[in-house]
Design a protein around this motif. Structure first.
Motif, PDB file in Angstrom:
ATOM      1  N   GLY A  72       0.828  -1.192   0.000  1.00 37.28           N
ATOM      2  CA  GLY A  72       0.000   0.000   0.000  1.00 37.28           C
ATOM      3  C   GLY A  72       0.864   1.243   0.000  1.00 37.28           C
ATOM      4  O   GLY A  72       2.001   1.228   0.485  1.00 37.28           O
ATOM      5  N   TYR A  73       0.331   2.305  -0.577  1.00 31.23           N
ATOM      6  CA  TYR A  73       1.035   3.589  -0.565  1.00 31.23           C
ATOM      7  C   TYR A  73       0.023   4.686  -0.293  1.00 31.23           C
ATOM      8  O   TYR A  73      -1.047   4.738  -0.902  1.00 31.23           O
ATOM      9  CB  TYR A  73       1.724   3.860  -1.905  1.00 31.23           C
ATOM     10  N   SER A  74       0.354   5.576   0.655  1.00 31.93           N
ATOM     11  CA  SER A  74      -0.557   6.651   1.018  1.00 31.93           C
ATOM     12  C   SER A  74       0.229   7.916   1.295  1.00 31.93           C
ATOM     13  O   SER A  74       1.369   7.870   1.772  1.00 31.93           O
ATOM     14  CB  SER A  74      -1.368   6.257   2.258  1.00 31.93           C
ATOM     15  N   THR A  75      -0.377   9.048   1.013  1.00 31.15           N
ATOM     16  CA  THR A  75       0.258  10.325   1.318  1.00 31.15           C
ATOM     17  C   THR A  75      -0.776  11.305   1.849  1.00 31.15           C
ATOM     18  O   THR A  75      -1.935  11.297   1.409  1.00 31.15           O
ATOM     19  CB  THR A  75       0.938  10.925   0.080  1.00 31.15           C
ATOM     20  N   VAL A  76      -0.353  12.130   2.794  1.00 36.90           N
ATOM     21  CA  VAL A  76      -1.220  13.203   3.295  1.00 36.90           C
ATOM     22  C   VAL A  76      -0.943  14.494   2.553  1.00 36.90           C
ATOM     23  O   VAL A  76      -1.569  15.521   2.827  1.00 36.90           O
ATOM     24  CB  VAL A  76      -1.034  13.421   4.814  1.00 36.90           C
ATOM     25  N   GLY A  77       0.013  14.472   1.617  1.00 33.32           N
ATOM     26  CA  GLY A  77       0.314  15.665   0.835  1.00 33.32           C
ATOM     27  C   GLY A  77       1.220  16.623   1.591  1.00 33.32           C
ATOM     28  O   GLY A  77       2.020  16.229   2.443  1.00 33.32           O
ATOM     29  N   VAL A  78       1.067  17.898   1.270  1.00 32.13           N
ATOM     30  CA  VAL A  78       1.898  18.936   1.886  1.00 32.13           C
ATOM     31  C   VAL A  78       1.328  19.292   3.258  1.00 32.13           C
ATOM     32  O   VAL A  78       0.144  19.611   3.388  1.00 32.13           O
ATOM     33  CB  VAL A  78       1.960  20.192   1.003  1.00 32.13           C
ATOM     34  N   LEU A  79       2.170  19.223   4.279  1.00 31.82           N
ATOM     35  CA  LEU A  79       1.735  19.569   5.631  1.00 31.82           C
ATOM     36  C   LEU A  79       1.811  21.081   5.823  1.00 31.82           C
ATOM     37  O   LEU A  79       2.872  21.682   5.625  1.00 31.82           O
ATOM     38  CB  LEU A  79       2.629  18.871   6.658  1.00 31.82           C
ATOM     39  N   PRO A  80       0.711  21.728   6.215  1.00 33.97           N
ATOM     40  CA  PRO A  80       0.745  23.176   6.434  1.00 33.97           C
ATOM     41  C   PRO A  80       1.771  23.553   7.498  1.00 33.97           C
ATOM     42  O   PRO A  80       1.980  22.816   8.467  1.00 33.97           O
ATOM     43  CB  PRO A  80      -0.680  23.496   6.908  1.00 33.97           C
ATOM     44  N   ALA A  81       2.403  24.705   7.320  1.00 33.29           N
ATOM     45  CA  ALA A  81       3.431  25.153   8.261  1.00 33.29           C
ATOM     46  C   ALA A  81       2.877  25.265   9.672  1.00 33.29           C
ATOM     47  O   ALA A  81       3.569  24.956  10.652  1.00 33.29           O
ATOM     48  CB  ALA A  81       4.002  26.494   7.802  1.00 33.29           C
ATOM     49  N   GLU A  82       1.613  25.681   9.807  1.00 37.43           N
ATOM     50  CA  GLU A  82       1.024  25.833  11.142  1.00 37.43           C
ATOM     51  C   GLU A  82       0.917  24.489  11.862  1.00 37.43           C
ATOM     52  O   GLU A  82       1.037  24.429  13.083  1.00 37.43           O
ATOM     53  CB  GLU A  82      -0.357  26.482  11.022  1.00 37.43           C
TER      54      GLU A  82
ATOM     55  N   VAL B   7       3.525  -4.672   2.757  1.00 38.47           N
ATOM     56  CA  VAL B   7       4.341  -3.488   3.015  1.00 38.47           C
ATOM     57  C   VAL B   7       3.516  -2.249   2.722  1.00 38.47           C
ATOM     58  O   VAL B   7       2.864  -2.161   1.678  1.00 38.47           O
ATOM     59  CB  VAL B   7       5.616  -3.479   2.152  1.00 38.47           C
ATOM     60  N   PHE B   8       3.521  -1.296   3.655  1.00 37.04           N
ATOM     61  CA  PHE B   8       2.812  -0.039   3.452  1.00 37.04           C
ATOM     62  C   PHE B   8       3.818   1.094   3.577  1.00 37.04           C
ATOM     63  O   PHE B   8       4.646   1.104   4.496  1.00 37.04           O
ATOM     64  CB  PHE B   8       1.703   0.146   4.485  1.00 37.04           C
ATOM     65  N   ALA B   9       3.766   2.044   2.658  1.00 34.68           N
ATOM     66  CA  ALA B   9       4.620   3.225   2.702  1.00 34.68           C
ATOM     67  C   ALA B   9       3.751   4.468   2.799  1.00 34.68           C
ATOM     68  O   ALA B   9       2.733   4.576   2.103  1.00 34.68           O
ATOM     69  CB  ALA B   9       5.507   3.302   1.462  1.00 34.68           C
ATOM     70  N   PHE B  10       4.145   5.389   3.676  1.00 35.61           N
ATOM     71  CA  PHE B  10       3.406   6.629   3.886  1.00 35.61           C
ATOM     72  C   PHE B  10       4.343   7.810   3.655  1.00 35.61           C
ATOM     73  O   PHE B  10       5.502   7.764   4.071  1.00 35.61           O
ATOM     74  CB  PHE B  10       2.857   6.700   5.310  1.00 35.61           C
ATOM     75  N   THR B  11       3.845   8.860   3.012  1.00 35.83           N
ATOM     76  CA  THR B  11       4.686  10.024   2.770  1.00 35.83           C
ATOM     77  C   THR B  11       3.967  11.305   3.171  1.00 35.83           C
ATOM     78  O   THR B  11       2.738  11.385   3.171  1.00 35.83           O
ATOM     79  CB  THR B  11       5.097  10.145   1.289  1.00 35.83           C
ATOM     80  N   GLY B  12       4.777  12.311   3.475  1.00 33.77           N
ATOM     81  CA  GLY B  12       4.285  13.654   3.742  1.00 33.77           C
ATOM     82  C   GLY B  12       5.365  14.650   3.373  1.00 33.77           C
ATOM     83  O   GLY B  12       6.553  14.381   3.554  1.00 33.77           O
ATOM     84  N   TRP B  13       4.956  15.786   2.816  1.00 34.53           N
ATOM     85  CA  TRP B  13       5.908  16.801   2.371  1.00 34.53           C
ATOM     86  C   TRP B  13       5.841  18.023   3.280  1.00 34.53           C
ATOM     87  O   TRP B  13       4.796  18.364   3.827  1.00 34.53           O
ATOM     88  CB  TRP B  13       5.582  17.247   0.949  1.00 34.53           C
ATOM     89  N   GLY B  14       6.964  18.712   3.410  1.00 38.52           N
ATOM     90  CA  GLY B  14       6.984  19.953   4.164  1.00 38.52           C
ATOM     91  C   GLY B  14       8.383  20.487   4.351  1.00 38.52           C
ATOM     92  O   GLY B  14       9.312  19.726   4.634  1.00 38.52           O
ATOM     93  N   ASP B  15       8.549  21.797   4.156  1.00 34.89           N
ATOM     94  CA  ASP B  15       9.815  22.474   4.427  1.00 34.89           C
ATOM     95  C   ASP B  15      10.967  21.873   3.622  1.00 34.89           C
ATOM     96  O   ASP B  15      12.071  21.703   4.137  1.00 34.89           O
ATOM     97  CB  ASP B  15      10.131  22.430   5.927  1.00 34.89           C
ATOM     98  N   GLY B  16      10.702  21.526   2.361  1.00 33.83           N
ATOM     99  CA  GLY B  16      11.763  21.058   1.477  1.00 33.83           C
ATOM    100  C   GLY B  16      12.154  19.604   1.631  1.00 33.83           C
ATOM    101  O   GLY B  16      13.037  19.119   0.915  1.00 33.83           O
TER     102      GLY B  16
ATOM    103  N   GLY C 216      11.047  17.435  11.409  1.00 37.05           N
ATOM    104  CA  GLY C 216      10.263  16.659  10.467  1.00 37.05           C
ATOM    105  C   GLY C 216       8.942  16.240  11.076  1.00 37.05           C
ATOM    106  O   GLY C 216       8.785  16.220  12.304  1.00 37.05           O
ATOM    107  N   VAL C 217       7.981  15.959  10.218  1.00 36.95           N
ATOM    108  CA  VAL C 217       6.680  15.433  10.636  1.00 36.95           C
ATOM    109  C   VAL C 217       6.377  14.255   9.729  1.00 36.95           C
ATOM    110  O   VAL C 217       6.594  14.322   8.516  1.00 36.95           O
ATOM    111  CB  VAL C 217       5.558  16.487  10.527  1.00 36.95           C
ATOM    112  N   ILE C 218       5.896  13.181  10.305  1.00 35.81           N
ATOM    113  CA  ILE C 218       5.645  11.965   9.532  1.00 35.81           C
ATOM    114  C   ILE C 218       4.369  11.307  10.035  1.00 35.81           C
ATOM    115  O   ILE C 218       4.004  11.465  11.210  1.00 35.81           O
ATOM    116  CB  ILE C 218       6.855  11.000   9.656  1.00 35.81           C
ATOM    117  N   GLY C 219       3.667  10.626   9.161  1.00 40.98           N
ATOM    118  CA  GLY C 219       2.402  10.014   9.561  1.00 40.98           C
ATOM    119  C   GLY C 219       2.227   8.627   8.973  1.00 40.98           C
ATOM    120  O   GLY C 219       2.899   8.245   8.012  1.00 40.98           O
ATOM    121  N   ARG C 220       1.300   7.881   9.548  1.00 34.71           N
ATOM    122  CA  ARG C 220       0.987   6.533   9.070  1.00 34.71           C
ATOM    123  C   ARG C 220      -0.379   6.110   9.602  1.00 34.71           C
ATOM    124  O   ARG C 220      -0.967   6.779  10.465  1.00 34.71           O
ATOM    125  CB  ARG C 220       2.025   5.528   9.553  1.00 34.71           C
ATOM    126  N   ALA C 221      -0.870   5.011   9.091  1.00 29.03           N
ATOM    127  CA  ALA C 221      -2.035   4.328   9.649  1.00 29.03           C
ATOM    128  C   ALA C 221      -1.650   2.871   9.835  1.00 29.03           C
ATOM    129  O   ALA C 221      -0.821   2.339   9.089  1.00 29.03           O
ATOM    130  CB  ALA C 221      -3.237   4.444   8.718  1.00 29.03           C
TER     131      ALA C 221
END
Length: 405
Positions: free
Chosen positions: A327-337, A363-372, A347-352
């Motif tokens: 599985g692959y999931s992403t929460v997208g771009v994390l707001p700066a706030e 195997v499950f991979a989770f991604t999140g973007w923020g601050d480059g 860094g900030v990272i998430g999963r389920a």
């Protein structure tokens, strides 16, 4: 004028499945914060989450087969702060431990905030939330409201719908949705018995007792520009590169895929409109199928084509992961706030997580973007996964690791 019953939100889809079948499906966000975490910031965030739309509970209907409703909750689990500092190498083990908290959405305790100091001078903060409450996008929306101390989303009604409203719901949706649950339960029951029978047969005369599911996790941060550059070099996007990496890691930890067997990767797809801030699970599952081949998957043009085909076929009824190999999931771009809500974040990272029906070796991979940077969290169920596997895969793409979690 709206009737009182129009204020109630019924459980349906994944919400209803988790509650009715007693599934355990927590989501988790981790913040790695520079320096000691402020207890005042933890208290403010806890108070705002307690007052916000995430803090709700299940109220069961009084009419059989009518669907339960969401109602605001006035209670929550307290902040859990570790009394001792963690070693940096223990962060993911600590994350697993706090993710194992007993969440109770029926009792109104569906999330928990926890924190710990790390012996390298940083801190780690965890928010664990039941997937019954919302999906990843809904969780981020709730966090953004809490970070801003704003609550534009109505919390819903207090109390219960009328008997008449429950009867109408049972007839116009409850019977159908509960019927689907019975089918899902029967499939899960048969699968569990087959799995147990296979396990007993493979044990032979070995009298070892059964243990819980084995899960191993690896989490990293990489440069987002590097991901975009490497993806473009191979005719793809960041998402197609992440899908190929996920498929390759799954092949590696499981060994060679059987002759004639394709490898399938489940991808949650948001069905939300851009302005939709509802907390329900507004998503479906697309399944990207990778054809059998001896070498690693590197043709991102083909991955993109297969992904588009899977997205075009997705249906709102597709919500299962059990049939997939990965599985692959992403929460997208994390707001700066959200990123900086507990102070400057490394860094900030998430999963389920879910142990419900997943195949050994999933195997499950989770991604999140923020601050480059992009954070990736890999987890494997029932099989070994370590840093060397991730390092080898990244090296093959020319992708360097900035930081290990």
């Amino acid at each position: 004028m709206k009737s009182r019953n129009a204020e109630f939100t019924r459980l349906r889809g994944l919400d209803l499945r988790i509650v009715r079948l007693g599934l355990r499906m927590p989501m988790q966000l981790l913040w790695r914060v520079t320096g000691p975490v402020s207890h005042d910031l933890l208290a403010v965030m806890h108070r705002n989450l307690l007052a916000g739309p995430l803090n709700r509970q299940v109220r069961f209907a009084r009419v059989p087969l009518a669907r339960p409703v969401w109602s605001p909750s006035t209670q929550a689990k307290p902040v859990r702060v570790s009394p001792v500092a963690l070693r940096a190498t223990e962060i993911l083990n600590w994350a697993d431990d706090v993710a194992a908290v007993d969440l109770d959405v029926v009792g109104g305790r569906g999330w928990e905030l926890a924190a710990a100091a790390v012996d390298d001078g940083t801190s780690i903060v965890s928010l664990v939330c039941s997937h019954a409450l919302t999906d990843g996008q809904g969780l981020l929306a709730a966090l953004l409201l809490a970070a801003r101390n704003e609550y534009p989303v109505a919390l819903g009604a207090v109390g219960q719908p009328t008997i008449t409203a429950d009867v109408m719901d049972a007839v116009h949706g409850g019977i159908r949705d509960h019927g689907r649950l019975i089918i899902l339960w029967a499939k899960a029951f048969r699968a569990a018995h087959r799995k147990r029978g296979n396990a007993l047969a493979s044990m032979g005369t070995d009298d070892r007792s059964e243990s819980g599911p084995v899960r191993s996790t690896v989490a990293v941060q990489v440069d987002t520009n590097a991901i975009d550059r490497i993806a473009a070099m191979h005719g793809g996007t960041a998402t197609s590169l992440m899908l190929a990496i996920t498929a390759n890691v799954a092949r590696c930890v499981r060994g060679e895929v059987g002759a004639g067997d394709a490898l399938s990767v489940a991808v949650p797809v948001s069905l939300r409109t851009p302005d939709d801030q509802a907390l329900s699970n507004v998503m479906a599952i697309a399944t990207v199928v990778f054809e059998v081949q001896d070498a690693r998957y590197t043709d991102l043009v083909e991955v993109r084509q297969r992904s588009k085909l899977a997205y075009a076929r997705v249906s709102a009824r597709d919500t299962g992961l059990a049939h997939s190999d990965a599985g692959y999931s992403t929460v997208g771009v994390l707001p700066a706030e959200v990123r900086e809500v507990f102070g400057p974040a490394l860094g900030v990272i998430g999963r389920a997580t879910s142990d419900s029906g997943l195949r050994p070796g999933h195997v499950f991979a989770f991604t999140g973007w923020g601050d480059g940077t992009t954070s990736l969290w890999f987890q494997a169920t029932g099989i070994h996964l370590d840093r060397s596997i991730i390092t080898d895969e990244f090296d093959a793409w020319g992708l360097a690791v900035i930081r290990w979690w």
